[in-house]
Scaffold this motif. Structure first.
Motif, mmCIF file in Angstrom:
data_model
loop_
_atom_site.group_PDB
_atom_site.id
_atom_site.type_symbol
_atom_site.label_atom_id
_atom_site.label_comp_id
_atom_site.label_asym_id
_atom_site.label_seq_id
_atom_site.Cartn_x
_atom_site.Cartn_y
_atom_site.Cartn_z
ATOM 1 N N SER A 132 30.661 96.494 74.460
ATOM 2 C CA SER A 132 30.495 97.956 74.670
ATOM 3 C C SER A 132 29.171 98.303 74.034
ATOM 4 O O SER A 132 28.954 97.957 72.862
ATOM 5 C CB SER A 132 31.745 98.681 74.403
ATOM 6 O OG SER A 132 32.869 98.416 74.908
ATOM 7 N N SER A 133 28.308 99.347 74.892
ATOM 8 C CA SER A 133 27.091 99.841 74.412
ATOM 9 C C SER A 133 27.111 101.135 74.735
ATOM 10 O O SER A 133 27.507 101.652 75.878
ATOM 11 C CB SER A 133 25.887 98.955 74.622
ATOM 12 O OG SER A 133 26.001 99.142 76.211
ATOM 13 N N LEU A 134 26.502 102.043 73.899
ATOM 14 C CA LEU A 134 26.220 103.459 74.199
ATOM 15 C C LEU A 134 24.904 104.061 73.832
ATOM 16 O O LEU A 134 24.619 103.593 72.655
ATOM 17 C CB LEU A 134 27.237 104.245 73.561
ATOM 18 C CG LEU A 134 27.089 105.738 74.143
ATOM 19 C CD1 LEU A 134 27.344 106.058 75.560
ATOM 20 C CD2 LEU A 134 28.311 106.680 73.282
ATOM 21 N N GLU A 135 23.973 104.279 74.604
ATOM 22 C CA GLU A 135 22.818 104.897 74.212
ATOM 23 C C GLU A 135 22.699 106.611 74.279
ATOM 24 O O GLU A 135 23.123 107.060 75.365
ATOM 25 C CB GLU A 135 21.523 104.139 74.880
ATOM 26 C CG GLU A 135 21.737 102.619 74.546
ATOM 27 C CD GLU A 135 20.491 101.807 75.359
ATOM 28 O OE1 GLU A 135 19.876 102.782 76.207
ATOM 29 O OE2 GLU A 135 20.463 100.885 75.201
ATOM 30 N N ALA A 136 22.006 107.136 73.473
ATOM 31 C CA ALA A 136 21.933 108.644 73.637
ATOM 32 C C ALA A 136 20.417 108.866 73.158
ATOM 33 O O ALA A 136 20.207 108.495 72.220
ATOM 34 C CB ALA A 136 22.767 109.457 72.942
ATOM 35 N N SER A 137 19.858 109.711 74.190
ATOM 36 C CA SER A 137 18.515 110.125 73.693
ATOM 37 C C SER A 137 18.274 111.778 74.192
ATOM 38 O O SER A 137 19.044 112.406 75.064
ATOM 39 C CB SER A 137 17.699 109.536 74.552
ATOM 40 O OG SER A 137 17.683 109.628 76.046
ATOM 41 N N VAL A 138 17.307 112.459 73.306
ATOM 42 C CA VAL A 138 17.461 113.845 73.392
ATOM 43 C C VAL A 138 15.644 114.032 73.329
ATOM 44 O O VAL A 138 14.965 113.603 72.666
ATOM 45 C CB VAL A 138 17.985 114.624 72.217
ATOM 46 C CG1 VAL A 138 17.766 116.081 72.362
ATOM 47 C CG2 VAL A 138 19.535 114.420 72.247
ATOM 48 N N ARG A 139 15.486 114.973 74.413
ATOM 49 C CA ARG A 139 14.117 115.412 74.759
ATOM 50 C C ARG A 139 13.985 116.854 74.813
ATOM 51 O O ARG A 139 14.972 117.480 75.513
ATOM 52 C CB ARG A 139 13.466 114.559 75.893
ATOM 53 C CG ARG A 139 13.339 113.430 75.631
ATOM 54 C CD ARG A 139 12.569 112.671 76.910
ATOM 55 N NE ARG A 139 13.376 112.682 78.085
ATOM 56 C CZ ARG A 139 13.092 112.166 79.265
ATOM 57 N NH1 ARG A 139 12.051 111.655 79.359
ATOM 58 N NH2 ARG A 139 13.920 112.268 80.343
ATOM 59 N N TRP A 140 13.007 117.493 74.017
ATOM 60 C CA TRP A 140 12.618 118.748 74.159
ATOM 61 C C TRP A 140 11.364 119.174 74.296
ATOM 62 O O TRP A 140 10.670 118.906 73.307
ATOM 63 C CB TRP A 140 13.649 119.742 73.201
ATOM 64 C CG TRP A 140 13.524 121.020 73.284
ATOM 65 C CD1 TRP A 140 13.129 121.785 74.342
ATOM 66 C CD2 TRP A 140 14.267 122.007 72.677
ATOM 67 N NE1 TRP A 140 13.123 122.902 74.338
ATOM 68 C CE2 TRP A 140 13.971 123.213 73.195
ATOM 69 C CE3 TRP A 140 14.742 121.812 71.169
ATOM 70 C CZ2 TRP A 140 14.562 124.450 72.303
ATOM 71 C CZ3 TRP A 140 15.275 123.116 70.693
ATOM 72 C CH2 TRP A 140 15.184 124.268 71.337
ATOM 73 N N THR A 141 10.721 119.871 75.467
ATOM 74 C CA THR A 141 9.523 120.032 75.591
ATOM 75 C C THR A 141 9.278 121.403 74.805
ATOM 76 O O THR A 141 9.658 122.244 74.932
ATOM 77 C CB THR A 141 8.949 120.325 77.039
ATOM 78 O OG1 THR A 141 9.318 118.885 77.694
ATOM 79 C CG2 THR A 141 7.689 120.715 77.194
ATOM 80 N N VAL A 142 8.312 121.339 73.773
ATOM 81 C CA VAL A 142 7.998 122.443 72.887
ATOM 82 C C VAL A 142 6.939 123.245 73.636
ATOM 83 O O VAL A 142 7.147 124.723 73.704
ATOM 84 C CB VAL A 142 7.561 122.206 71.607
ATOM 85 C CG1 VAL A 142 7.345 123.336 70.781
ATOM 86 C CG2 VAL A 142 8.512 121.306 70.771
ATOM 87 N N PHE A 143 5.838 122.905 74.294
ATOM 88 C CA PHE A 143 4.935 123.821 74.885
ATOM 89 C C PHE A 143 4.350 122.918 76.029
ATOM 90 O O PHE A 143 3.940 121.719 75.858
ATOM 91 C CB PHE A 143 3.807 123.810 74.005
ATOM 92 C CG PHE A 143 2.769 124.985 74.596
ATOM 93 C CD1 PHE A 143 3.071 125.938 74.736
ATOM 94 C CD2 PHE A 143 1.493 124.355 74.830
ATOM 95 C CE1 PHE A 143 1.932 126.843 75.213
ATOM 96 C CE2 PHE A 143 0.474 124.920 75.367
ATOM 97 C CZ PHE A 143 0.745 126.430 75.751
#
Length: 299
Positions: A132-143
């Motif tokens: 089993s594998s789980l990947e999480a990524s978070v992206r947030w454009t600041v400007f």
């Protein structure tokens, strides 16, 4: 006795003459009533003429309701308005954080074996890998150079333009149905007046023929009424055709091929004072022109 037409005839019996005068007086009173009703229907006079309302008739409110529910143009504009309204929320996607989740699960694992010498003996070990594998990524454009907020402004302008297009289409459809409804109502009432005029002339012709047969009337009266009756029948036929044409036009405005329900209601009487007090409408306040302006601002 000398008639108004200049024809001389023997003196008839007093009873027959009195009966003829009474009958002509009743018919003239009926003609006056028909003339008053015709003036009320055509709007020449302000005398009251109330059309009886039938439970199965077609009123103006019902016609407008059915036209709004059946119009494909309004349905398309409502869908377009909803789409542009949701695009306002979609335009903010660039300013929101984005979270990506990805996972996998191996249900049928088949391991490969590795040969390892352990203590002088060859031992086979299964190669290890995760089931089993789980990947999480978070992206947030600041400007992003204010691109997101400009897209948001453009979406607001497009949404306002779509709402104005819908409002303009509703006003145009409402005006079209109202005009077609009152034209059908007026044509129906005028056709009824024409039919009653034919009935009155037929009754007068019967009286004139009876008077001629009894020696009271003259042939000139019969011929004159016959001529009037032929004209009245032609007018009644034309009025019936106009009623059918106006009724089909109303059905088309309502989005139907045909409608057999009778049109019921009363013709409105315009108030000259109210018409004179109406303000002049600025063309710039038209919803369709305002919609064009909003779309130009959205570019």
């Amino acid at each position: 006795m000398t008639l108004a037409q200049g024809v001389t005839m023997p003196r008839p019996l007093a009873g027959l003459l009195l009966a003829r005068l009474l009958i002509h007086g009743v018919l003239r009173a009926d003609e006056a009533s028909l003339s008053t009703t015709a003036q009320a229907n055509t709007g020449v006079s302000l005398s009251t003429s109330v059309t009886p309302v039938s439970a199965n008739g077609l009123s103006l409110d019902v016609a407008l309701q059915e036209a709004f529910s059946r119009s494909p143009q309004l349905a398309g504009l409502r869908a377009a308005s909803d789409e542009t309204d949701w695009s306002r929320q979609l335009a903010l996607a660039g300013a929101l954080p984005r979270i990506d989740l990805q996972g996998s699960q191996i249900f049928d694992a088949r391991y490969s074996y590795l040969g390892v010498r352990f203590g002088g003996a060859a031992v086979s070990f299964p190669s290890a890998f995760p089931d089993s594998s789980l990947e999480a990524s978070v992206r947030w454009t600041v400007f992003d150079g204010l691109s997101t907020w400009r897209q948001r402004d453009a979406a607001n302008e497009n949404s306002a333009a779509s709402a104005l297009d819908l409002r303009r289409a509703e006003d145009m459809l409402k005006a079209r149905v109202r005009v077609a409804y009152y034209e059908a109502l007026a044509a129906s009432e005028l056709a009824d007046v024409a039919d009653r005029n034919v009935e009155t002339l037929e009754a007068r012709l019967k009286v004139a023929q009876d008077g001629l047969a009894s020696g009271v009337g003259v042939r000139l009266d019969v011929l004159r009424i016959e001529s009037q009756l032929e004209e009245a029948r032609a007018d009644a036929l034309a009025a019936g055709n106009r009623r059918s044409t106006a009724r089909r036009a109303l059905a088309a405005a309502m989005g139907q091929n045909d409608d057999l329900r009778p049109v019921v209601g009363e013709l409105p009487v315009p108030d000259p004072a109210a018409l004179a007090a109406l303000p002049r409408r600025d063309p710039a306040t038209r919803p369709d022109l305002q919609a064009v302006q909003h779309r130009v601002q959205a570019l």
